[in-house]
Design a protein around this motif. Structure first.
Motif, mmCIF file in Angstrom:
data_model
loop_
_atom_site.group_PDB
_atom_site.id
_atom_site.type_symbol
_atom_site.label_atom_id
_atom_site.label_comp_id
_atom_site.label_asym_id
_atom_site.label_seq_id
_atom_site.Cartn_x
_atom_site.Cartn_y
_atom_site.Cartn_z
ATOM 1 N N ARG A 69 17.338 39.589 65.483
ATOM 2 C CA ARG A 69 18.455 40.096 66.275
ATOM 3 C C ARG A 69 18.520 39.405 67.638
ATOM 4 O O ARG A 69 19.584 39.089 68.137
ATOM 5 N N ILE A 70 17.323 39.202 68.240
ATOM 6 C CA ILE A 70 17.284 38.551 69.555
ATOM 7 C C ILE A 70 17.796 37.119 69.427
ATOM 8 O O ILE A 70 18.616 36.666 70.230
ATOM 9 N N ARG A 71 17.327 36.425 68.391
ATOM 10 C CA ARG A 71 17.753 35.030 68.215
ATOM 11 C C ARG A 71 19.252 34.916 67.992
ATOM 12 O O ARG A 71 19.887 33.966 68.437
ATOM 13 N N SER A 72 19.814 35.892 67.287
ATOM 14 C CA SER A 72 21.252 35.825 66.995
ATOM 15 C C SER A 72 22.081 36.559 68.046
ATOM 16 O O SER A 72 23.279 36.748 67.881
ATOM 17 N N LYS A 73 21.420 36.960 69.161
ATOM 18 C CA LYS A 73 22.096 37.648 70.275
ATOM 19 C C LYS A 73 22.825 38.900 69.804
ATOM 20 O O LYS A 73 23.912 39.219 70.267
ATOM 21 N N GLN A 74 22.213 39.632 68.882
ATOM 22 C CA GLN A 74 22.815 40.863 68.388
ATOM 23 C C GLN A 74 21.944 42.080 68.682
ATOM 24 O O GLN A 74 22.117 43.123 68.085
ATOM 25 N N CYS A 75 21.004 41.901 69.587
ATOM 26 C CA CYS A 75 20.026 42.963 69.813
ATOM 27 C C CYS A 75 20.549 43.942 70.867
ATOM 28 O O CYS A 75 21.289 43.571 71.762
ATOM 29 N N ARG A 76 20.170 45.210 70.718
ATOM 30 C CA ARG A 76 20.605 46.244 71.664
ATOM 31 C C ARG A 76 19.410 47.107 72.056
ATOM 32 O O ARG A 76 18.679 47.602 71.199
ATOM 33 N N GLY A 97 18.968 37.754 75.810
ATOM 34 C CA GLY A 97 20.235 37.872 75.087
ATOM 35 C C GLY A 97 20.520 39.243 74.524
ATOM 36 O O GLY A 97 21.523 39.448 73.835
ATOM 37 N N CYS A 98 19.662 40.213 74.801
ATOM 38 C CA CYS A 98 19.896 41.574 74.323
ATOM 39 C C CYS A 98 20.943 42.269 75.189
ATOM 40 O O CYS A 98 20.989 42.058 76.396
ATOM 41 N N GLU A 99 21.700 43.127 74.539
ATOM 42 C CA GLU A 99 22.610 44.015 75.262
ATOM 43 C C GLU A 99 21.779 45.224 75.691
ATOM 44 O O GLU A 99 21.266 45.960 74.854
#
Length: 269
Positions: A69-76, A97-99
């Motif tokens: 998730r972090i690598r794909s910038k989809q982490c929250r 890159g985490c939200e």
């Protein structure tokens, strides 16, 4: 779906209720990792976590979803705090890159955005929603359950939930379990406080410790596994107001939801 009002209490640790047996069982439980995690260092992601004061450890092993998730910038990340100025962990996660959403009732504005990925919200996470009649008169004390906030923000999943809420963690954790919100979370990093029972946790000492232990066993039944445990020796060495059992008043515990990978495909962006 049946609504649960109470967690299932584990059998007593001994034939007759005993604080000694309850405390030893509980302390052994929170001091023992249940699953190994090889990669827990955020600085490998280019953050600045080496300045973090507390070991807020997340598991970055490939078999769990977080690193992907972090690598794909989809982490929250959701972070629950109470005026705590140590936000290096949040900044590190945002830099990778985490939200990141930090909930803290002490901030001055309702919502503040700092940088591309970091938000502060003047919200306090509680184990119950406020009475609407009372809430209308107290606009600045904005208190909600985590499930309510998720719905309002339109978020289906949280990759990491970090909490340092000064003994409110027990009732908040109970609420997450009873309402199945915990199944929407990939990893939990909680500071737990054991120098007193905590907010609205009632009963004598042995009953309180049995309740704490039972809560953590409920997490295990939801497929959460403890992968890191840290005993804070800088805090008073107290257990329910006593210097006993060689316990610290404060432990930082990290769990990973081992079922999280099965949910890889259904992530809301």
């Amino acid at each position: 779906m049946t609504v649960r009002w109470h967690i299932d209490l584990q059998p007593w640790a001994s034939p007759t209720p005993s604080l000694n047996f309850e405390a030893l069982r509980f302390l052994k439980y929170i001091s023992t990792s249940q699953i190994s995690c090889e990669h827990m260092n955020l600085s490998s992601l280019g953050g600045n976590s080496e300045t973090t004061k507390k070991p807020w450890s997340v598991c970055l092993d490939e078999r769990f979803g977080l690193i992907h998730r972090i690598r794909s910038k989809q982490c929250r990340l959701y972070s629950l705090g109470l005026g705590n100025d140590d936000n290096q962990f949040e900044i590190s996660m945002a830099n990778s890159g985490c939200e990141v959403h930090r909930f803290d009732p002490s901030i001055k504005s309702a919502h503040i955005q700092e940088g591309r990925h970091l938000w502060y919200h003047r919200l306090s996470v509680d184990w119950r929603d406020p009475n609407p009649a009372i809430a209308a008169h107290r606009l600045h004390s904005n208190t909600k359950k985590l499930g309510t906030i998720l719905n309002e923000f339109g978020h289906q999943k949280i990759d990491v939930l970090k909490a340092d809420v000064e003994s409110a963690e027990w009732k908040i954790l109970e609420n997450l379990i009873l309402e199945d919100v915990v199944e929407q979370i990939g990893q939990l990093v909680f500071e737990v406080h054991i120098h007193w029972p905590g907010f609205e946790v009632s009963g004598n000492d042995s009953t309180v410790v049995r309740y704490w232990y039972s809560l953590l066993r409920e997490l295990e039944l939801k497929d959460f596994r403890l992968f890191h445990t840290y005993k804070d020796l800088s805090k008073p060495q107290m257990f329910l107001k006593k210097a006993a059992f060689n316990a610290s008043s404060c432990y930082t515990l990290s769990w990973v939801n081992t079922r999280w990978q099965q949910q890889e495909g259904i992530y809301d962006v």
